[in-house]
Design an enzyme around this catalytic site. Structure first.
Site, mmCIF file in Angstrom:
data_model
loop_
_atom_site.group_PDB
_atom_site.id
_atom_site.type_symbol
_atom_site.label_atom_id
_atom_site.label_comp_id
_atom_site.label_asym_id
_atom_site.label_seq_id
_atom_site.Cartn_x
_atom_site.Cartn_y
_atom_site.Cartn_z
ATOM 1 N N CYS A 285 -28.305 4.304 -25.150
ATOM 2 C CA CYS A 285 -29.734 4.625 -25.045
ATOM 3 C C CYS A 285 -30.503 3.741 -24.076
ATOM 4 O O CYS A 285 -31.680 3.987 -23.827
ATOM 5 C CB CYS A 285 -30.388 4.528 -26.428
ATOM 6 N N CYS B 60 -26.740 -0.957 -32.218
ATOM 7 C CA CYS B 60 -28.032 -0.860 -31.546
ATOM 8 C C CYS B 60 -29.084 -0.383 -32.542
ATOM 9 O O CYS B 60 -28.898 0.632 -33.213
ATOM 10 C CB CYS B 60 -27.900 0.111 -30.380
ATOM 11 N N CYS C 151 -30.483 3.452 -31.258
ATOM 12 C CA CYS C 151 -29.707 4.697 -31.360
ATOM 13 C C CYS C 151 -28.622 4.619 -32.423
ATOM 14 O O CYS C 151 -27.950 5.618 -32.681
ATOM 15 C CB CYS C 151 -29.095 5.065 -30.015
ATOM 16 N N CYS D 9 -19.107 -10.341 -30.755
ATOM 17 C CA CYS D 9 -17.932 -9.862 -30.027
ATOM 18 C C CYS D 9 -18.177 -8.394 -29.699
ATOM 19 O O CYS D 9 -18.111 -7.539 -30.577
ATOM 20 C CB CYS D 9 -16.705 -10.046 -30.918
HETATM 21 FE FE FE Z 1 -28.654 2.261 -28.278
#
Ligand code: FE
Length: 136
Positions: A54, A99, A102, A122
């Protein structure tokens, strides 16, 4: 559906159209890329690492360090960019992170990183895009 701004509501088929197969496997199926397979391992320039799903800014180059693991590694994230969750895929609990915008899976965070954070994010390189600083 069909709302471009609401990435978290996209279906698998919509994501498949947008992402390369290896990106889809990591971001949407929590796959893990082969170590030392990402060119971002050796990325040393100044810039920003954004979500490949995104475009949300997740890390800056100042947060990156060489962990020797074969995956791009960071000691911290941009504020509120990522959300963590316990993951029991390998029986032992690990902390998965994704994230915040998204929901795309990025990697796992461990407690053996450098001070002062002591954390090691990581990250799968294929889940990131690097945007170099313009003056670099
Ligand atoms: Fe994202």
């Amino acid at each position: 559906m069909g709302n471009q701004s609401n990435k978290s509501a996209q279906s698998d088929s919509e994501w498949r159209q947008q992402l390369a197969p290896e990106q889809f496997e990591v971001l949407r199926k929590e796959g893990t890329e082969r170590p030392f397979s990402s060119p971002l391992n050796d990325e040393k320039r100044r810039g920003t690492y954004v979500c490949a799903g995104c475009g949300q800014k997740l890390f800056t180059s100042d947060m990156k360090f060489d962990s020797g693991t074969g995956w791009p590694s960071f000691h911290s994230t941009i504020d509120s960019a990522c959300v963590t969750r316990r993951d029991f895929k390998l029986l032992l609990p690990r902390t998965e992170y994704h994230c915040a915008n998204c929901g795309g899976h990025q990697g796992h965070v461990f407690n053996d990183g450098p001070q002062p954070s002591g954390l090691r994010y990581c990250n799968n390189g294929v889940a990131l895009k690097f945007v170099p600083d313009e003056d670099d």
